[in-house]
Scaffold this motif. Structure first.
Motif, PDB file in Angstrom:
ATOM      1  N   UNK A 111     -48.487  -0.007  44.657  1.00  0.00           N
ATOM      2  CA  UNK A 111     -49.398  -0.497  43.617  1.00  0.00           C
ATOM      3  C   UNK A 111     -48.851  -0.202  42.229  1.00  0.00           C
ATOM      4  N   UNK A 112     -48.343   1.007  42.019  1.00  0.00           N
ATOM      5  CA  UNK A 112     -47.773   1.360  40.720  1.00  0.00           C
ATOM      6  C   UNK A 112     -46.612   0.426  40.379  1.00  0.00           C
ATOM      7  N   UNK A 113     -45.763   0.151  41.346  1.00  0.00           N
ATOM      8  CA  UNK A 113     -44.647  -0.744  41.114  1.00  0.00           C
ATOM      9  C   UNK A 113     -45.083  -2.164  40.827  1.00  0.00           C
ATOM     10  N   UNK A 114     -46.090  -2.642  41.566  1.00  0.00           N
ATOM     11  CA  UNK A 114     -46.573  -4.008  41.374  1.00  0.00           C
ATOM     12  C   UNK A 114     -47.166  -4.208  39.983  1.00  0.00           C
ATOM     13  N   UNK A 115     -47.860  -3.204  39.473  1.00  0.00           N
ATOM     14  CA  UNK A 115     -48.475  -3.314  38.147  1.00  0.00           C
ATOM     15  C   UNK A 115     -47.422  -3.409  37.051  1.00  0.00           C
ATOM     16  N   UNK A 116     -46.348  -2.636  37.180  1.00  0.00           N
ATOM     17  CA  UNK A 116     -45.300  -2.672  36.154  1.00  0.00           C
ATOM     18  C   UNK A 116     -44.338  -3.842  36.345  1.00  0.00           C
TER      19      UNK A 116
END
Length: 455
Positions: free
Chosen positions: A224-229
């Motif tokens: 999720x953190x990667x997808x947001x950035x």
């Protein structure tokens, strides 16, 4: 690593051993039969001798380990089937690379960080892990140390595979692999030490039998953190209108991947019993297998019915993810539920998938394979559900564990992804994305005969 169960049961089996020793040679003198029974009884205190228990426990780790390793093939096929044809080679490359990196990092530092010297705290020690010497044994632990390391290592590879699918079709290869180094060597092992390494959450009584949170939600938070950035794929969410569907390359491949994962999950959950040296342990492993299968079936059927009711047609990719969500949901506690409870726990996982996928679309979070609903959200549900069947767990402690893992993994992952984005960049160019990562990042197309502009 401590056993969930003791390796020894008691006198009943010893009595049976005495009877068996007598029956083995009915013509032997009574004194000889009694002596044989006396010799057999200590060995049968838990069903087998300590040496045999050592062998059986080690065998459980090895069999469970190679079944979980086979899940790497499942993730590779699932992702290869759910990405577009121009990105299939990239997904295959990422999956074999992340498995190798996980194996190296978990030996270099990960295992010791997770299991050595945690002692109720927050982190272990920074050191490579040392196996038993050649021909040596670890009878005091009850299993081969190398078998335990191997079994734990394949779990960390699973967490990294979750990230791979979410960020597919637009992430650069090397930033992803650098993140994998940090995830498998540091983020996952530190988080895992809090429960499985005997850390602070274990002291509180947090329960997560095989890793609904420790493995699946940790991977989901990192994804999720990667997808947001990273942002969504080009054209996935137009300024106006509904999200653009981007069908995968091969539903048969995705289905094969799902079945491989389903098979591997028997090792994932079953071998997490951590012992096979007693009748009780073997019975519990069998019960775990059955509950794991029932939960997956519950997830499939729930997704099937709900999709038909809501959309009047059934999306096969959601049904595949329904099976996986059922498996993730039961992973936190596959032993104590009744068969009906296991089905219901898995069914809720299937329901989560059906509602969470469109929710992510509304939030414009691009998750190519649906890993966030399956691994993060179903993982949270499975962890919350533990007290429903396990009286040794409490809802308050389970929630504390969920929040702790979520905050730690998401924040650290966000920082790591942010640094990578600001330094070397994490996203390919629009032109490279349009051409496909097979051509621009890998140089080998999965389906060259079907490529645009090719004979």
């Amino acid at each position: 690593m401590t056993f969930k169960k003791t390796l020894f049961t008691g006198g009943l089996i010893a009595g049976l051993a005495a009877t068996a020793a007598f029956a083995q040679d009915a013509t032997a003198p009574a004194a000889d039969a009694a002596a044989a029974a006396a010799e057999a009884a200590p060995a049968a205190a838990g069903g087998v001798s300590p040496e045999t228990a050592y062998i059986l426990n080690t065998l459980l780790f090895l069999i469970g380990g190679f079944l979980v390793m086979w899940m790497a093939a499942g993730f590779a096929m699932l992702e290869a089937g759910l990405v577009r044809s121009k990105n299939v080679s990239m997904q295959c490359l990422k999956n074999i690379a992340l498995y190798a990196i996980a194996g190296l990092m978990y030996w270099i530092v990960g295992y010791s960080l997770m299991y050595t010297g945690v002692d109720g705290g927050y982190i272990g020690t920074f050191a490579p892990y040392a196996f038993d010497p050649v021909g040596g044994n670890a009878l005091d632990t009850g299993y081969s140390t190398a078998s335990d390391w191997f079994f734990q290592m394949v779990f960390v590879a699973t967490a990294a595979s979750i990230v791979s699918g979410t960020l597919a079709e637009r992430i650069k290869l090397w930033p992803f692999l650098l993140f994998t180094v940090l995830l498998t060597g540091f983020i996952y092992p530190i988080a895992g030490s809090w429960k499985w390494g005997g850390g602070w959450l274990n002291e509180m009584g947090f329960q997560d039998f095989a890793g609904s949170t420790l493995v699946h939600s940790v991977g989901g938070w990192a994804a999720l953190a990667g997808a947001l950035l990273l942002g969504a794929r080009k054209g996935r969410f137009p300024k106006e209108g509904a999200p653009t569907a981007m069908p995968g390359s091969s539903i048969p491949l995705a289905t094969l991947g799902t079945f491989i994962l389903w098979l591997g999950w028997f090792g994932f959950n079953g071998a997490s019993q951590l012992a096979m040296g007693t009748i009780n342990d073997v019975s519990d492993v069998s019960r775990i297998f059955a509950n794991t299968n029932l939960a997956a079936a519950g997830g499939v059927v729930a997704a099937l019915i709900l999709l038909q009711v809501i959309y009047k047609r059934v999306d096969v990719t959601m049904v595949l993810n329904g099976a996986l969500a059922g498996l993730v949901s039961i992973t936190a506690e596959p032993l104590t539920p009744s068969p009906l409870a296991a089905i219901l726990i898995g069914a809720v996982g299937g329901v989560i998938v059906v509602f969470a996928v469109p929710m992510l679309d509304k939030l414009k979070i691009d998750d190519v394979v649906g890993a966030i609903p399956v691994h993060l959200l179903a993982g949270i549900w499975g962890t919350i559900a533990v007290p429903l069947t396990n009286s040794g767990a409490s809802f308050s402690v389970q929630l504390i564990g969920i929040v702790a893992y979520g905050v730690f993994t998401f924040v650290v992952s966000l920082v790591v992804w942010g640094i990578l984005k600001a330094t070397i960049g994490i996203r390919v160019s629009e032109e490279e994305e349009a051409l496909g990562l097979d051509r621009t990042e890998v140089g080998v197309e999965a389906y060259p005969e079907f490529a645009v502009g090719r004979a």
